[in-house]
Design an enzyme around this catalytic site. Sequence first.
Site, PDB file in Angstrom:
ATOM      1  N   LYS A   1       0.832  -1.199   0.000  1.00 36.49           N
ATOM      2  CA  LYS A   1       0.000   0.000   0.000  1.00 36.49           C
ATOM      3  C   LYS A   1       0.875   1.262   0.000  1.00 36.49           C
ATOM      4  CE  LYS A   1      -1.705   1.803   3.703  1.00 36.49           C
ATOM      5  NZ  LYS A   1      -2.388   2.002   4.981  1.00 36.49           N
TER       6      LYS A   1
ATOM      7  N   ASP B   1      -6.121   0.625   0.718  1.00 30.70           N
ATOM      8  CA  ASP B   1      -6.237   0.979   2.133  1.00 30.70           C
ATOM      9  C   ASP B   1      -7.629   0.592   2.619  1.00 30.70           C
ATOM     10  OD1 ASP B   1      -7.952   2.855   1.086  1.00 30.70           O
ATOM     11  OD2 ASP B   1      -7.119   4.545   2.190  1.00 30.70           O
TER      12      ASP B   1
END
Length: 246
Positions: A157, A175
């Site tokens: 991420k 996320d």
Amino acid sequence: MPEKAKKAASKAVKTESKNSGKANPKKASNNESKKKLVSKTTAAEMMAGLCKLYPDADCELTFKNDFELLTAVIMSAQTTDVQVNKVTPELFRRFPTPKALAEANPDDVKEIIKATGYYNNKAKSIQSCAKDLVERFGGKVPKTLEDLTTLPGVGRKTANVVLGVVHKIPGWTVDTHVQRLSKRLGLSKNEDPYKIELDLQKLFPEQDWTKYSITLIWHGRRLCYARNPDCNACPLNNICPSSMAP
Ligand code: SF4
């Protein structure tokens, strides 16, 4: 992380979005796993609608270079970008390079970043990361996912944010918002962020991955809240499988 902190962190994620919608949150989450996946055409229509709604969607962290963004993203766990943006000017004024941050007194770093929460762990992460940048990458932030994800505190991420936003190398930032919205919109049935990333990669053209990640994050922050999404105000309420608009 101690058990108490884990519970608090989980609570923080669950309550991160305050909102004023009237829909029943239980109804939204319970039904999501039963939703069918949408077609590529509908997925494209959804993203077109969101891009129209948020034409200026961009990374909301402030930074001057890849080192600053990398450090800011690590600190953004369990807090808001607004909160991170309050501490980074002082942090990077005092410690503008990986070397300076790596060599900083940990107590000074903790004091500066205190407002972001979990500052003991975060100080440790950003200083370990800075140390690795100095020792293994000559003080520079690497430009590949493989190298970035070897750094302490850096997962796919975080790496994809840095690559996409600074270096324009497309990638999905899965996320908490992208995870939730992918399910609600019928883009993925998976729970695991990496599997969601693979589903999203198949659905959308590669050059749009970074822009679409940010757009979904904006929608999650502004309308499609974790609890009580504001479906009445959402332009996708006629095609979203989770819409609770009348
Ligand atoms: S209609 Fe919009 S706000 Fe409601 S669940 Fe779907 S995407 Fe989220």
